[in-house]
Design an enzyme around this catalytic site. Structure first.
Site, PDB file in Angstrom:
ATOM      1  N   HIS A  82       0.820  -1.212   0.000  1.00  0.00           N
ATOM      2  CA  HIS A  82       0.000   0.000   0.000  1.00  0.00           C
ATOM      3  C   HIS A  82       0.850   1.256   0.000  1.00  0.00           C
ATOM      4  O   HIS A  82       2.062   1.215   0.193  1.00  0.00           O
ATOM      5  CB  HIS A  82      -0.968  -0.014   1.186  1.00  0.00           C
ATOM      6  N   CYS A  94       3.389  -4.908   6.525  1.00  0.00           N
ATOM      7  CA  CYS A  94       2.948  -4.519   5.195  1.00  0.00           C
ATOM      8  C   CYS A  94       4.115  -3.922   4.406  1.00  0.00           C
ATOM      9  O   CYS A  94       5.111  -3.492   4.973  1.00  0.00           O
ATOM     10  CB  CYS A  94       1.821  -3.490   5.280  1.00  0.00           C
TER      11      CYS A  94
END
Length: 194
Positions: free
Chosen positions: A154, A170
């Protein structure tokens, strides 16, 4: 003549390293406005987006994250790849393995997992936007059984951390880079994190 030998050697060595920058993707008016609201930071050109010779050996269409290098590669045909600088999981939260993109979202809402809320009680769900930790785009990853891994590739509201091991697992990218990747990667694309 002896002075030319080192110069010739450097020139030959660099000839084998083929990379060039790639143009920014087209942005909507909302993308441009919201991205402008994210504080900009000093940026190491090593972590910029480049078209490079593919070092991964993976099949075209594969996303490969090299955690030690802090680089993500999207493999193209003809032994080329687009390379992006990333933030990876810090030592306690890093992970490796294979996954698939099962969902893509623009300016996604953030719903921190319960485990993260236990660690950091100050975090809370947040609507998509420039202050959101997921940034401009998110690619949601599933394991081999199709279950959500809770890991994402992301954007970020902390671009100054690109090139570091600082996330909760992440893979974070500059917002302009995650838009570029988002536009290239289809749902069901394979992802390898090593």
């Amino acid at each position: 003549m002896p002075r030319l030998l080192p110069l010739a050697a450097i020139t030959l060595a660099l000839a084998g390293c083929s990379f060039r920058s790639t143009p920014d993707p087209d942005l909507s008016a909302q993308d441009a406005a919201w991205m402008a609201m994210v504080p900009q930071a000093e940026f190491d050109p090593h972590f910029a987006r480049y078209l490079v010779d593919d070092p991964t050996g993976a099949a075209p269409g594969t996303v490969v994250v090299e955690t030690r290098e802090r680089q993500l590669y999207f493999v193209l045909p003809d032994r080329k790849a687009v390379r992006y600088g990333v933030t990876v999981g810090d030592e306690a939260f890093g992970w490796t393995g294979s996954a698939r993109v099962f969902r893509k979202a623009s300016w996604p809402d953030w719903n921190p997992p319960a485990e993260m809320v236990r660690r950091w009680p100050h975090v809370h769900p947040m609507k998509g936007g420039p202050a959101n930790p997921l940034g401009a785009r998110a690619l949601y990853l599933a394991d081999g059984g199709g279950r959500d891994t809770l890991y994402r590739i992301h954007g970020t509201n902390e671009p100054e951390r690109i090139g570091q091991a600082a996330s909760s697992g992440c893979i974070r990218m500059r917002n302009i880079d995650v838009v570029d990747l988002f536009n290239r990667v289809p749902v069901d694309a394979p992802v390898i994190v090593r």
